[in-house]
Design a protein around this motif. Structure first.
Motif, PDB file in Angstrom:
ATOM      1  N   ARG A 210      44.674  40.854  42.275  1.00  0.00           N
ATOM      2  CA  ARG A 210      44.778  41.575  41.007  1.00  0.00           C
ATOM      3  C   ARG A 210      44.602  43.078  41.140  1.00  0.00           C
ATOM      4  NH1 ARG A 210      41.607  38.668  36.215  1.00  0.00           N
ATOM      5  NH2 ARG A 210      42.785  40.307  35.148  1.00  0.00           N
ATOM      6  N   HIS A 211      44.068  43.533  42.290  1.00  0.00           N
ATOM      7  CA  HIS A 211      43.825  44.971  42.466  1.00  0.00           C
ATOM      8  C   HIS A 211      44.343  45.449  43.834  1.00  0.00           C
ATOM      9  CE1 HIS A 211      41.207  44.895  38.909  1.00  0.00           C
ATOM     10  NE2 HIS A 211      40.701  43.772  39.404  1.00  0.00           N
ATOM     11  N   PRO A 212      45.630  45.233  44.118  1.00  0.00           N
ATOM     12  CA  PRO A 212      46.161  45.641  45.432  1.00  0.00           C
ATOM     13  C   PRO A 212      46.111  47.152  45.645  1.00  0.00           C
ATOM     14  CG  PRO A 212      47.947  44.998  43.954  1.00  0.00           C
ATOM     15  CD  PRO A 212      46.667  44.603  43.284  1.00  0.00           C
ATOM     16  N   ARG A 213      46.338  47.930  44.576  1.00  0.00           N
ATOM     17  CA  ARG A 213      46.309  49.389  44.723  1.00  0.00           C
ATOM     18  C   ARG A 213      44.923  49.860  45.139  1.00  0.00           C
ATOM     19  NH1 ARG A 213      44.586  53.524  41.721  1.00  0.00           N
ATOM     20  NH2 ARG A 213      45.585  55.562  42.032  1.00  0.00           N
ATOM     21  N   GLN A 214      43.886  49.317  44.501  1.00  0.00           N
ATOM     22  CA  GLN A 214      42.516  49.708  44.845  1.00  0.00           C
ATOM     23  C   GLN A 214      42.165  49.297  46.280  1.00  0.00           C
ATOM     24  OE1 GLN A 214      43.503  48.479  41.969  1.00  0.00           O
ATOM     25  NE2 GLN A 214      42.254  49.177  40.237  1.00  0.00           N
ATOM     26  N   SER A 215      42.682  48.132  46.705  1.00  0.00           N
ATOM     27  CA  SER A 215      42.418  47.684  48.073  1.00  0.00           C
ATOM     28  C   SER A 215      43.035  48.645  49.084  1.00  0.00           C
ATOM     29  CB  SER A 215      42.982  46.273  48.281  1.00  0.00           C
ATOM     30  OG  SER A 215      42.347  45.344  47.424  1.00  0.00           O
ATOM     31  N   LEU A 216      44.275  49.067  48.826  1.00  0.00           N
ATOM     32  CA  LEU A 216      44.920  50.037  49.704  1.00  0.00           C
ATOM     33  C   LEU A 216      44.212  51.389  49.656  1.00  0.00           C
ATOM     34  CD1 LEU A 216      48.689  49.230  49.017  1.00  0.00           C
ATOM     35  CD2 LEU A 216      47.420  48.806  51.130  1.00  0.00           C
ATOM     36  N   LEU A 217      43.693  51.725  48.479  1.00  0.00           N
ATOM     37  CA  LEU A 217      42.961  52.986  48.332  1.00  0.00           C
ATOM     38  C   LEU A 217      41.705  52.994  49.194  1.00  0.00           C
ATOM     39  CD1 LEU A 217      43.122  55.646  46.732  1.00  0.00           C
ATOM     40  CD2 LEU A 217      41.722  54.577  44.964  1.00  0.00           C
ATOM     41  N   ILE A 218      40.971  51.872  49.209  1.00  0.00           N
ATOM     42  CA  ILE A 218      39.773  51.764  50.060  1.00  0.00           C
ATOM     43  C   ILE A 218      40.149  51.961  51.522  1.00  0.00           C
ATOM     44  CG2 ILE A 218      37.978  50.194  50.914  1.00  0.00           C
ATOM     45  CD1 ILE A 218      37.344  51.103  48.142  1.00  0.00           C
ATOM     46  N   ALA A 219      41.269  51.361  51.951  1.00  0.00           N
ATOM     47  CA  ALA A 219      41.717  51.509  53.340  1.00  0.00           C
ATOM     48  C   ALA A 219      42.049  52.965  53.643  1.00  0.00           C
ATOM     49  CB  ALA A 219      42.921  50.614  53.600  1.00  0.00           C
ATOM     50  N   GLY A 220      42.739  53.629  52.728  1.00  0.00           N
ATOM     51  CA  GLY A 220      43.096  55.032  52.940  1.00  0.00           C
ATOM     52  C   GLY A 220      41.891  55.950  52.968  1.00  0.00           C
TER      53      GLY A 220
ATOM     54  N   ARG B  64      33.425  42.959  38.207  1.00  0.00           N
ATOM     55  CA  ARG B  64      33.681  41.533  38.392  1.00  0.00           C
ATOM     56  C   ARG B  64      34.002  41.198  39.847  1.00  0.00           C
ATOM     57  NH1 ARG B  64      35.511  36.787  36.123  1.00  0.00           N
ATOM     58  NH2 ARG B  64      37.334  35.853  37.122  1.00  0.00           N
ATOM     59  N   VAL B  65      34.725  42.098  40.534  1.00  0.00           N
ATOM     60  CA  VAL B  65      35.124  41.846  41.932  1.00  0.00           C
ATOM     61  C   VAL B  65      34.732  43.020  42.825  1.00  0.00           C
ATOM     62  CG1 VAL B  65      37.027  40.279  41.375  1.00  0.00           C
ATOM     63  CG2 VAL B  65      37.435  42.759  41.406  1.00  0.00           C
ATOM     64  N   ARG B  66      33.707  43.748  42.436  1.00  0.00           N
ATOM     65  CA  ARG B  66      33.366  44.989  43.141  1.00  0.00           C
ATOM     66  C   ARG B  66      32.990  44.744  44.604  1.00  0.00           C
ATOM     67  NH1 ARG B  66      29.857  48.042  39.465  1.00  0.00           N
ATOM     68  NH2 ARG B  66      31.811  49.005  38.767  1.00  0.00           N
ATOM     69  N   ALA B  67      32.130  43.785  44.875  1.00  0.00           N
ATOM     70  CA  ALA B  67      31.646  43.585  46.253  1.00  0.00           C
ATOM     71  C   ALA B  67      32.751  43.055  47.165  1.00  0.00           C
ATOM     72  CB  ALA B  67      30.446  42.636  46.250  1.00  0.00           C
ATOM     73  N   ALA B  68      33.463  42.013  46.726  1.00  0.00           N
ATOM     74  CA  ALA B  68      34.551  41.479  47.549  1.00  0.00           C
ATOM     75  C   ALA B  68      35.688  42.482  47.662  1.00  0.00           C
ATOM     76  CB  ALA B  68      35.067  40.169  46.957  1.00  0.00           C
ATOM     77  N   GLY B  69      35.936  43.224  46.566  1.00  0.00           N
ATOM     78  CA  GLY B  69      36.994  44.231  46.586  1.00  0.00           C
ATOM     79  C   GLY B  69      36.731  45.318  47.601  1.00  0.00           C
ATOM     80  N   ILE B  70      35.478  45.716  47.746  1.00  0.00           N
ATOM     81  CA  ILE B  70      35.104  46.708  48.757  1.00  0.00           C
ATOM     82  C   ILE B  70      35.091  46.079  50.151  1.00  0.00           C
ATOM     83  CG2 ILE B  70      33.220  48.162  49.626  1.00  0.00           C
ATOM     84  CD1 ILE B  70      32.316  48.449  46.687  1.00  0.00           C
TER      85      ILE B  70
END
Length: 428
Positions: free
Chosen positions: A237-247, A363-369
């Motif tokens: 649900r948050h692919p953009r944020q996941s890529l942002l963390i990688a960048g 809601r998904v902060r820890a797994a998202g990071i």
């Protein structure tokens, strides 16, 4: 509203307890991780002896030392992050520290190859699997816990203690390993001395577990009552944020591991610096680095995260090559280069936990990071020493500083477009 109102001193004490719970546990986690790194040669001699004639041994040795620890971290980030999002941050933090304590004891109790044959490296691989799982999960859970525990205008300060505690664990591991090597003779160190730090790590983990049990949960009541997220919800649900963390992470992690872990070896290989001088400079600069972190965090709470990130990214992109090329067989020059890099690096490390937590919804902060961060660290940070050594072996050692500089430049482009979140209310 019932009950008495919380006073300012009580809020301060509560915040301090939360900070100690996250920091002590994180320091223990990284003590165990770095103890393995510092004592790897002794472990290899006991568990992976040369000339065994068994093809499984060198295969398992390579797998254990070079791959398992780092590449289990994304799995730990995903799994323990999901535990933090579904069961609570405190629950995940207690699990990660027990995992690390258990894996530390397992390393300390690993039989020698002479006593157990191939079972010895299998036990060690299992211990490294647990260590990688624990460290990956620790960052996800403790980052979220730290930032959610911070009061208004203090998220940057609390964020900075992620690397204060990491560095403290590294310094303690280095100190204990050095003390043992200097105190024990060769046979004692080879026989049982290398096991002592891991037995201590198991004991330290119990202390950290006890402290964390008394911490307050930071997940809000609304989140506790909401339906639990599934394992891959953050990615889906948050692919953009996941890529942002990688960048955000790519440049920071290559710079961090280059300056905190690989620089002594790089100076020895490319500038002829004596090993004792390189290790002493590393210890001094790491202590200096730890002191800088809260200052960077406080500054980010005033001026924002993006100026510090850009200062780091652009600074490293421009100065990494001249700094590493300036190295020569000189204690003073190495110390200056090391400390200069630590100042620049603080622009990333002191705020990265806050920035990561501010990217994802609660809601998904820890797994998202946890997953994208740990995967990026495994791909770029964990491989930094090996890429640097590979360039040296190929006769192109001068390319490694450019490799670091390019990654920092690419991350700077991400920082440039990153919205400023320092003065926004954290979503809960």
């Amino acid at each position: 509203m019932t009950g008495k109102q919380t006073t300012a001193p009580e809020r301060t004490r509560r915040s301090a307890r939360q900070l100690v719970a996250a920091s002590v546990g994180n320091a223990v986690e990284w003590y165990d991780w770095y103890a393995y790194t510092f004592l790897a040669t002794y472990i290899a001699a006991a568990v992976f002896p040369k000339g065994t004639g068994n093809s499984l041994v060198p295969l398992l040795s390579t797998f254990a030392v070079f791959a398992v620890g780092f590449f289990m971290r994304p799995v730990g980030g995903l799994l323990m992050g999901a535990v933090a999002d579904r069961r609570g941050r405190r629950a995940a933090l207690t699990v990660t520290i027990l995992l690390m304590g258990g894996s530390s004891l397992l390393v300390g109790l690993t039989p020698t190859y002479a006593a157990a044959g191939v079972a010895a490296p299998v036990v060690l691989v299992a211990a490294r699997l647990l260590q990688g799982l624990s460290v990956g999960g620790e960052f996800a859970a403790s980052t979220t816990f730290l930032v959610e525990s911070a009061g208004p205008g203090r998220r940057g300060l609390f964020s900075s203690f992620q690397y204060v505690s990491t560095t403290a664990g590294q310094l303690v591991a280095s100190g204990i390993a050095t003390l043992l090597v200097d105190t024990l003779d060769g046979p004692a160190m080879d026989g049982w001395g290398w096991r002592v730090p891991f037995w201590l790590g198991g004991a330290f983990s119990l202390v950290g577990f006890w402290i964390r049990r008394g911490a307050a949960e930071t997940r809000s009541a609304a989140q506790r009552q909401a339906p639990r997220p599934d394992l891959f919800e953050a990615l889906r649900r948050h692919p953009r944020q996941s890529l942002l963390i990688a960048g955000i992470t790519a440049g920071g992690t290559i710079a961090y591991y280059t300056w905190t872990s690989y620089l002594p070896t790089y100076a020895e290989l490319n500038a002829g610096v004596a090993k004792s001088d390189a290790l002493l400079v590393s210890t001094i600069s790491l202590a200096f680095f730890a002191v800088l972190q809260p200052l960077g965090g406080l500054l980010s709470d005033r001026v924002g995260r993006r100026p510090l990130l850009l200062g780091f990214g652009v600074g490293f992109a421009v100065l990494c090559v001249p700094l590493l090329h300036a190295l020569r067989d000189s204690f003073a020059v190495l110390l200056l280069v090391s400390c200069a890099g630590m100042v620049l690096l603080t622009g990333f490390t002191s705020v990265s936990a806050a920035v990561n937590a501010e990217v994802f919804p609660p809601r998904v902060r820890a797994a998202g990071i946890g997953f994208p961060y740990s995967l990026t660290v495994a791909l770029f940070g964990g491989t930094a020493p090996y890429v640097g050594t590979l360039f040296k072996d190929l006769g192109h050692s001068g390319l490694f500083p450019w490799y670091v500089a390019v990654l920092c430049l690419l991350s700077s482009l991400v920082y440039l477009r990153l919205p400023e979140t320092a003065h926004r209310e954290l979503e809960r």
